[in-house]
Design an enzyme around this catalytic site. Structure first.
Site, PDB file in Angstrom:
ATOM      1  NE  ARG A 194      48.745  42.290  45.314  1.00 41.18           N
ATOM      2  CZ  ARG A 194      47.835  43.152  44.887  1.00 41.18           C
ATOM      3  NH1 ARG A 194      46.817  42.746  44.160  1.00 41.18           N
ATOM      4  NH2 ARG A 194      47.929  44.430  45.195  1.00 41.18           N
ATOM      5  CG  ASP A 248      43.631  48.918  34.697  1.00 38.89           C
ATOM      6  OD1 ASP A 248      44.756  48.904  35.245  1.00 38.89           O
ATOM      7  OD2 ASP A 248      42.622  48.439  35.239  1.00 38.89           O
ATOM      8  CE1 TYR A 302      51.403  50.037  41.037  1.00 37.07           C
ATOM      9  CE2 TYR A 302      49.858  51.638  40.126  1.00 37.07           C
ATOM     10  CZ  TYR A 302      50.117  50.380  40.641  1.00 37.07           C
ATOM     11  OH  TYR A 302      49.101  49.479  40.770  1.00 37.07           O
ATOM     12  NE  ARG A 308      45.289  46.807  46.540  1.00 37.45           N
ATOM     13  CZ  ARG A 308      43.989  46.937  46.571  1.00 37.45           C
ATOM     14  NH1 ARG A 308      43.361  47.131  47.711  1.00 37.45           N
ATOM     15  NH2 ARG A 308      43.277  46.911  45.468  1.00 37.45           N
TER      16      ARG A 308
END
Length: 454
Positions: A93, A170, A264, A284
């Site tokens: 990531r 979610d 987003y 992040r």
């Protein structure tokens, strides 16, 4: 009352303890006889599993518990698979975020080139888990909330069109928690919403309370001034990056004040702002590794050492409660209204029928029944057509092992300024993901390297 057996695919996730606590909190609504963890990282899963074993012993000793890396053991005799895998873990990531940023492009785990890289890693393992479930428990349902949900959903539509899989996210739930607080309600379940779009790429077009009163004006006025910022408790998205995302929603809202946007959308509509306010050295992923990752594993080790949850700071993952609602809808035919990622098939009349769209559905024992949205405005339609093409090209690129399709996908992303930048990013992502992506065939074109940025 029947008791259910659940397999959690991604047993080593930092979210798994919160999901277990949530499941235990809902045993009156969704009784369990067995919980299994499955992960291909035995060492990581072991820490989470040994802590959860203590939690279960204290709270529900009657529930059988097993953690395994063996697919047959994990997926035999189950009713539901709850899948939230992260292929490549946080190390990959970090690269998903930092490689695009190096080229002046948004670095985000599900949006833009980072999301494409993550999608290319996720498709194969999600399909593998789905196949294991269908081999060992053919009557089971897979509730998949593995990211990037849009690409994974398109892959399952194309590669396993008849599988019993529901793709869910979610993020709208999290935003609706904020909306409910803004509207003065106790819970998002007191709202009835109409929403449409793609995953991480959508808009609310109406929100009412259960009596039919329009809540949009009050929520819009708040969002116009403050974005979605609302005090909803200490454990809900407290990091600085999330606060910025919720505040930035006011600028996204200004682009189309007839609707309320998914947060987003800032990555697609304010790319320059996002890049300018990103730390290329500390993204992040680093926040999560230094925060949530250390916290959850630290708490788990304390539980294991003490063989007790006394003083434990792990909390119920309230966002995950929608997973129980979804499982109950299937198990008990409740016809719950929920947002799911499903094939459009005419629900949005003026949009690609084969697109995987995120819209309200009525869910029962036979799965989801998508609700009709009707036609959507040109602005949203244009954005969605561009983005759904990105998602389809990524899946085609994975299936065909095509460099060209992946280059096209990154070029088409609204986060990327040019084909030359797209190619430079793709080449870096290819190098970084050699262990995880299928072998990609490069195009047989002379001097194609000349297109790379110098």
């Amino acid at each position: 009352m029947k008791k259910f057996s659940v397999a959690i695919a991604g047993g080593g996730s930092t979210f798994t303890p919160g999901i277990v606590l949530m499941l235990l909190d809902n045993l009156d609504k969704f009784p369990l006889r067995k919980i299994k963890f499955y992960d291909n990282d035995e060492e990581r899963q072991d820490t989470i599993a040994r802590a959860c074993e203590v939690i279960l012993r204290e709270k529900a000793p009657e529930i059988e518990f097993l953690a395994t890396t063996d697919p047959e053991e994990a997926f035999t005799d189950i009713d539901f698979v709850m899948a939230h895998i992260r292929v490549g873990k946080y190390a990959m990531r970090e690269l998903d975020e930092k490689i695009p940023l190096k080229h002046g492009v948004v670095g985000q785990e599900t949006c833009g080139p980072g999301g494409i890289a993550y999608g290319m890693r996720s498709i194969g393992p999600v399909i593998e888990i789905l196949d294991y479930m269908e081999k060992y428990s053919p009557e089971a349902w897979m509730l998949n909330y593995s990211n990037p949900a849009a690409i994974v959903a398109e892959a399952t539509r194309k590669l396993r069109p008849n599988s019993k899989i529901l793709n869910i996210c979610d993020m709208p739930v999290g935003i609706e928690d904020h909306m409910a607080k803004i509207a003065g309600l106790n819970s998002r379940k007191e709202m009835s919403v109409s929403y449409y779009g793609l995953n991480h790429f959508g808009w609310w077009k109406s929100i009412t309370d259960k009596e039919g009163n329009d809540l949009m004006p009050k929520i819009k006025e708040h969002v116009r001034k403050h974005g979605y910022n609302a005090d909803i408790g200490p454990n809900q998205h407290v990091e600085a990056s999330w606060n910025d995302t919720f505040v930035k929603a006011r600028d996204v809202f200004a682009v189309d004040p007839d609707t309320l946007p998914n947060t987003y959308l800032k990555y697609y509509l304010f790319q320059d702002y996002v890049v300018e306010h990103s730390d290329k050295e500390y993204t992040r992923a680093n926040e999560v590794m230094d925060g949530r990752e250390k916290f959850v594993f630290g708490e788990c080790r304390k539980i294991i050492e003490n063989q007790s949850t006394e003083g434990c700071k792990l909390e119920v993952d309230d966002h995950a409660s929608y997973i129980v609602d979804l499982a109950r809808a299937i198990a008990y035919n409740t016809h719950e209204r929920m947002l799911l990622i499903v094939e459009n098939n005419g629900s949005i009349e003026n949009f690609d029928k084969t697109a995987m769209v995120e819209i309200p559905c009525i869910v029962g024992s036979n799965g989801p029944e998508p609700l009709r949205i009707g036609t959507i405005p040109q602005f949203q339609k244009g954005l969605m057509e561009q983005q759904v093409s990105v998602e389809k090209l990524v899946v085609e690129g994975w299936i065909e092992r095509s460099y060209q399709k992946l280059w096209q996908a990154i070029t088409l992303s609204k986060t990327v300024p040019s084909a030359s930048v797209a190619k430079a990013i793709l080449d870096d992502l290819l190098e970084a993901n050699k262990e995880f992506w299928p072998e990609i065939k490069r195009p047989e074109v002379e001097n194609v390297e000349a297109l790379s940025l110098v």
